[in-house]
Enzyme design. Structure first.
Site, PDB file in Angstrom:
ATOM      1  N   ARG A 136      -1.463  20.222  50.354  1.00  0.00           N
ATOM      2  CA  ARG A 136      -0.486  20.218  51.440  1.00  0.00           C
ATOM      3  C   ARG A 136       0.157  21.594  51.599  1.00  0.00           C
ATOM      4  O   ARG A 136       0.306  22.100  52.705  1.00  0.00           O
ATOM      5  CB  ARG A 136       0.573  19.159  51.174  1.00  0.00           C
ATOM      6  CG  ARG A 136       0.212  17.751  51.630  1.00  0.00           C
ATOM      7  CD  ARG A 136      -1.149  17.262  51.172  1.00  0.00           C
ATOM      8  NE  ARG A 136      -1.407  15.896  51.555  1.00  0.00           N
ATOM      9  CZ  ARG A 136      -1.202  14.853  50.748  1.00  0.00           C
ATOM     10  NH1 ARG A 136      -0.749  15.027  49.513  1.00  0.00           N
ATOM     11  NH2 ARG A 136      -1.461  13.638  51.186  1.00  0.00           N
ATOM     12  N   ASP A 153      -7.506  17.538  50.573  1.00  0.00           N
ATOM     13  CA  ASP A 153      -6.791  16.492  51.316  1.00  0.00           C
ATOM     14  C   ASP A 153      -6.969  16.772  52.798  1.00  0.00           C
ATOM     15  O   ASP A 153      -7.689  17.702  53.191  1.00  0.00           O
ATOM     16  CB  ASP A 153      -5.315  16.439  50.923  1.00  0.00           C
ATOM     17  CG  ASP A 153      -4.788  15.006  50.893  1.00  0.00           C
ATOM     18  OD1 ASP A 153      -4.732  14.389  51.974  1.00  0.00           O
ATOM     19  OD2 ASP A 153      -4.455  14.506  49.812  1.00  0.00           O
ATOM     20  N   HIS A 158      -8.286  10.614  53.119  1.00  0.00           N
ATOM     21  CA  HIS A 158      -7.658  11.929  52.923  1.00  0.00           C
ATOM     22  C   HIS A 158      -8.698  13.046  53.016  1.00  0.00           C
ATOM     23  O   HIS A 158      -8.743  13.946  52.181  1.00  0.00           O
ATOM     24  CB  HIS A 158      -6.949  11.967  51.560  1.00  0.00           C
ATOM     25  CG  HIS A 158      -5.666  11.184  51.540  1.00  0.00           C
ATOM     26  ND1 HIS A 158      -4.526  11.614  52.174  1.00  0.00           N
ATOM     27  CD2 HIS A 158      -5.360   9.989  50.972  1.00  0.00           C
ATOM     28  CE1 HIS A 158      -3.556  10.722  51.978  1.00  0.00           C
ATOM     29  NE2 HIS A 158      -4.044   9.722  51.268  1.00  0.00           N
ATOM     30  N   ASP A 186      -7.594   6.543  47.384  1.00  0.00           N
ATOM     31  CA  ASP A 186      -6.380   5.876  47.853  1.00  0.00           C
ATOM     32  C   ASP A 186      -6.254   5.974  49.367  1.00  0.00           C
ATOM     33  O   ASP A 186      -6.867   6.821  50.006  1.00  0.00           O
ATOM     34  CB  ASP A 186      -5.147   6.506  47.199  1.00  0.00           C
ATOM     35  CG  ASP A 186      -4.995   7.979  47.545  1.00  0.00           C
ATOM     36  OD1 ASP A 186      -6.013   8.696  47.486  1.00  0.00           O
ATOM     37  OD2 ASP A 186      -3.881   8.409  47.882  1.00  0.00           O
ATOM     38  N   GLU A 187      -5.446   5.113  49.931  1.00  0.00           N
ATOM     39  CA  GLU A 187      -5.005   5.183  51.322  1.00  0.00           C
ATOM     40  C   GLU A 187      -6.170   5.485  52.265  1.00  0.00           C
ATOM     41  O   GLU A 187      -6.186   6.480  52.978  1.00  0.00           O
ATOM     42  CB  GLU A 187      -3.889   6.232  51.465  1.00  0.00           C
ATOM     43  CG  GLU A 187      -2.635   5.850  50.675  1.00  0.00           C
ATOM     44  CD  GLU A 187      -1.520   6.871  50.791  1.00  0.00           C
ATOM     45  OE1 GLU A 187      -0.339   6.477  50.717  1.00  0.00           O
ATOM     46  OE2 GLU A 187      -1.823   8.079  50.946  1.00  0.00           O
ATOM     47  N   TYR A 240       7.286  10.041  40.473  1.00  0.00           N
ATOM     48  CA  TYR A 240       6.933  10.905  41.593  1.00  0.00           C
ATOM     49  C   TYR A 240       8.065  11.910  41.749  1.00  0.00           C
ATOM     50  O   TYR A 240       9.123  11.597  42.308  1.00  0.00           O
ATOM     51  CB  TYR A 240       6.742  10.092  42.871  1.00  0.00           C
ATOM     52  CG  TYR A 240       5.322   9.644  43.115  1.00  0.00           C
ATOM     53  CD1 TYR A 240       4.538   9.158  42.064  1.00  0.00           C
ATOM     54  CD2 TYR A 240       4.751   9.696  44.381  1.00  0.00           C
ATOM     55  CE1 TYR A 240       3.233   8.754  42.287  1.00  0.00           C
ATOM     56  CE2 TYR A 240       3.455   9.288  44.609  1.00  0.00           C
ATOM     57  CZ  TYR A 240       2.692   8.821  43.556  1.00  0.00           C
ATOM     58  OH  TYR A 240       1.391   8.416  43.762  1.00  0.00           O
ATOM     59  N   ASP A 260       8.336  14.514  43.573  1.00  0.00           N
ATOM     60  CA  ASP A 260       8.694  14.977  44.910  1.00  0.00           C
ATOM     61  C   ASP A 260       9.846  14.157  45.469  1.00  0.00           C
ATOM     62  O   ASP A 260      10.503  14.574  46.428  1.00  0.00           O
ATOM     63  CB  ASP A 260       7.485  14.916  45.845  1.00  0.00           C
ATOM     64  CG  ASP A 260       6.851  13.536  45.925  1.00  0.00           C
ATOM     65  OD1 ASP A 260       6.667  12.904  44.868  1.00  0.00           O
ATOM     66  OD2 ASP A 260       6.515  13.093  47.044  1.00  0.00           O
ATOM     67  N   TRP A 294       3.728  15.872  44.703  1.00  0.00           N
ATOM     68  CA  TRP A 294       3.137  16.057  46.028  1.00  0.00           C
ATOM     69  C   TRP A 294       3.918  17.126  46.781  1.00  0.00           C
ATOM     70  O   TRP A 294       5.135  17.273  46.608  1.00  0.00           O
ATOM     71  CB  TRP A 294       3.138  14.730  46.790  1.00  0.00           C
ATOM     72  CG  TRP A 294       2.391  13.663  46.057  1.00  0.00           C
ATOM     73  CD1 TRP A 294       2.911  12.629  45.331  1.00  0.00           C
ATOM     74  CD2 TRP A 294       0.973  13.543  45.942  1.00  0.00           C
ATOM     75  NE1 TRP A 294       1.908  11.870  44.783  1.00  0.00           N
ATOM     76  CE2 TRP A 294       0.708  12.411  45.144  1.00  0.00           C
ATOM     77  CE3 TRP A 294      -0.096  14.278  46.453  1.00  0.00           C
ATOM     78  CZ2 TRP A 294      -0.586  12.001  44.839  1.00  0.00           C
ATOM     79  CZ3 TRP A 294      -1.388  13.874  46.144  1.00  0.00           C
ATOM     80  CH2 TRP A 294      -1.622  12.744  45.355  1.00  0.00           C
ATOM     81  N   GLU A 334       4.150  17.967  50.301  1.00  0.00           N
ATOM     82  CA  GLU A 334       4.392  17.996  51.741  1.00  0.00           C
ATOM     83  C   GLU A 334       5.649  18.790  52.101  1.00  0.00           C
ATOM     84  O   GLU A 334       5.665  19.534  53.085  1.00  0.00           O
ATOM     85  CB  GLU A 334       4.521  16.569  52.296  1.00  0.00           C
ATOM     86  CG  GLU A 334       3.216  15.807  52.370  1.00  0.00           C
ATOM     87  CD  GLU A 334       2.959  14.968  51.132  1.00  0.00           C
ATOM     88  OE1 GLU A 334       3.503  15.312  50.058  1.00  0.00           O
ATOM     89  OE2 GLU A 334       2.216  13.981  51.241  1.00  0.00           O
TER      90      GLU A 334
END
Length: 576
Positions: A153, A182, A253, A319-320, A439, A441, A490, A492
């Site tokens: 990111r 990603d 991703h 994932d996702e 996490y 972040d 992460w 972002e």
């Protein structure tokens, strides 16, 4: 004793009195296999103290001796990462169960010398470098003590990665989970497919804050690591007894890869030629097509990855992964019919199972986020007992568990404990990294001054009270399936090293003690004692290393990001 070691060692007892002082005449005796730790000590302590730590001749000289050894009895009692550290007025002996144990003992010695031992040059030439006489026996609770670092990111230049490896080593963390690809960027050079970095490593602009924010950074953003950069990072980590686990995301991703090579996408469901590297955040609908071309493409990518990373584990994400394009794609539907797959969840399981077997055939193990448990397989065993029957070891690549994954596959449990519990009960190893606890972040406080407040409030105390082995597994043979834990960072909303520092520290220090030290159950943990060690000594170590941590009183003015929208979670039920 006032030296405030972090992580706390298993046992520590004071000596009969006195201390040892390092002087220009102190020598360093490195036994077989400890030469790299000796070089590290000379470089780090030499810079901070100005002392040469010359190689020892025959026995101790007038300045005393620092002796490094690996010893079989330490291996037997404390394991390969365990060590004993003995300080007497005549010198220091570090005895490791293996070379890693010697290195962790050397890290403890540096802590014992005080925060100034963490500086890169002398600040006080007249300082006396003293260590009180004592005996320490120490070994880690878990073999996997890690940090997941997202460089997709927001790209982190190579020197920043090397710096974080030093910070991991200083806290006896031994895994860097390196999130390299990603939707927003592909960060590793693949020689066979140059457009992965030629196109996929760069985006024209970047969303500032949460995806609901109206703010943009209109500057192009990107970067990648050459293969020589990767070799340097891996070697630098290995010298510090850190394993670098690469992550190559699939089948979700993946927009950066599809932007570089549109034929990787579901071309009969969407115009992939119009896609660029994604400039915002969230779950992206553009996923890899389940075609033979995609399988061969990623096999070729992974061949180069395996040549660069000796890690036994390779993380493949998983994932996702939205399924809408697969539902609309006749190519994906035909693949499902050909393979006898019941639905798109099974299609994802089929995709990842292919690469799990491919890795196993090359002596490596798949690890993925807990979604890879979903979908199952028609040829998987019906029960845990069946999946674990026979004479197969835990690293077996061929046998399937009831998840449909090879038995050697492992799980990163991020959506709470449930995925990790299910994985352990099905015979998979687990790394516990639940979003609700580790996490980093996520915001550290509920105050309005937190920079770009994301997700759950997780304080230093919350991280210190995290327990990697859930109660459902504690006291059972399945508890041994928990390899350890890691924090996930992460990126972002962490646009540079300063922001990453703020989010990681000091909470990563708490996670390091959770992963290393033999702490009691969370309700009995001495957080006040840990916090006192942090405030009295360890923050000064972080200062010496130039870490821009969050102060206990809250963010400094330059650490705030006023006006940048975050993602506070309101109205959530209590997290258990």
């Amino acid at each position: 004793m006032p030296d405030d070691l972090i992580p706390a060692p298993r046992t520590r007892t004071a000596g009969d009195g006195g201390h040892f002082t390092l002087t220009p005449a102190t020598t360093l005796d490195a036994g077989p296999g400890t030469e790299e730790t000796a070089r590290w000590l000379r470089a780090e302590l030499g810079a901070a103290t100005g002392l040469p730590l010359e190689p020892a001749g025959s026995g101790a000289g007038p300045g005393g001796l620092v002796r490094l050894r690996t010893e079989a009895d330490v291996t037997a009692e404390l394991g390969p990462e365990g060590y004993r550290l003995d300080v007497t007025p005549d010198g220091v002996q570090i005895s490791g169960g293996g070379t890693a144990g010697v290195f962790w003992g050397a890290q403890t010695l540096r802590q014992l010398l005080g925060p100034h031992a963490f500086r890169r040059s002398r600040t006080d030439p007249g300082r006396a470098w003293r260590v009180a006489a004592q005996h320490i026996e120490d070994a880690p609770r878990f073999g996997w003590r890690g940090l997941m670092l997202d460089v997709s990111r927001h790209f982190l230049p190579k020197d920043g990665v090397l710096r974080y490896l030093d910070l991991l080593a200083a806290h006896k963390l031994n895994v860097l989970h390196f999130h390299l690809t990603d939707d927003q960027g592909w960060r590793i050079e693949i020689e066979r497919y140059p457009e992965l970095t030629g196109t996929g490593a760069w985006r024209p602009r970047t969303k500032r804050g949460h995806r609901a924010s109206e703010l943009w950074d209109e500057r192009p953003h990107g970067g990648y690591y050459t293969q020589d950069d990767i070799r340097e990072i891996v070697a630098y980590a290995a010298e510090r007894h850190i394993t670098v686990v690469p992550e190559i995301e699939m089948p979700g991703h993946s927009q950066a890869a599809i932007a570089a090579y549109p034929e990787l996408g579901n071309t009969d469901a969407v115009d992939t030629s119009a896609l660029g590297v994604w400039d915002t955040w969230g779950v992206n609908p553009n996923v890899l097509a389940p075609t033979d071309y995609t399988l061969r493409f990623y096999e070729a990518v992974l061949e180069e990855v395996l040549a660069l990373f000796p890690s036994p584990f390779v993380h493949l994400g998983g994932d996702e992964c939205p399924k809408e394009q697969w539902r609309a794609s006749e190519t994906a539907q035909r693949r499902m019919r050909e393979e006898g797959l019941r639905d798109e969840d099974e299609l994802q399981s089929w995709f990842l199972r292919h690469f799990a077997r491919w890795l196993a055939a090359r002596g490596r193990r798949l690890i993925g986020w807990d979604e890879i448990l979903e979908g199952g397989s028609a040829d998987a065993p019906d029960s845990v007992a069946e999946s674990l029957s026979g004479d197969l070891g835990p690293d077996s690549g061929g046998a399937l568990t009831r998840t449909g994954l090879p038995q050697g596959a492992a799980i990163s449990s991020w959506r709470g404990y449930a995925g990790g519990i299910a994985a352990a009960e099905a015979g998979h190893d687990v790394v516990m990294c639940p979003e609700q606890q580790v996490y980093l972040d996520h915001r550290q406080d509920g105050g309005a001054d937190e920079p770009v407040p994301i997700g759950f409030v997780r304080t230093l105390s919350d991280v210190y009270h995290f327990e990697p082995v859930p109660p459902q597994l504690a006291g059972t043979e399945r508890a041994a399936r928990v390899l350890g834990t890691q924090a996930n960072m992460w990126s972002e909303v962490t646009e540079d090293r300063q922001r990453v520092d703020y989010q990681l520290f000091p909470r990563l220090v708490a996670l390091a003690e959770v992963a290393w030290s033999p702490l009691p159950p969370p309700r009995d943990r001495d957080f006040a004692g840990f916090e006192e060690r942090m405030l009295r000594t360890h923050l000064a170590r972080l200062d010496a290393m130039g870490v821009g941590y969050r102060p206990p009183s809250g963010p400094r003015p330059w650490q705030r990001r006023p006006g940048v929208v975050g993602r506070p979670i309101e109205g959530q039920p209590p997290i258990v």
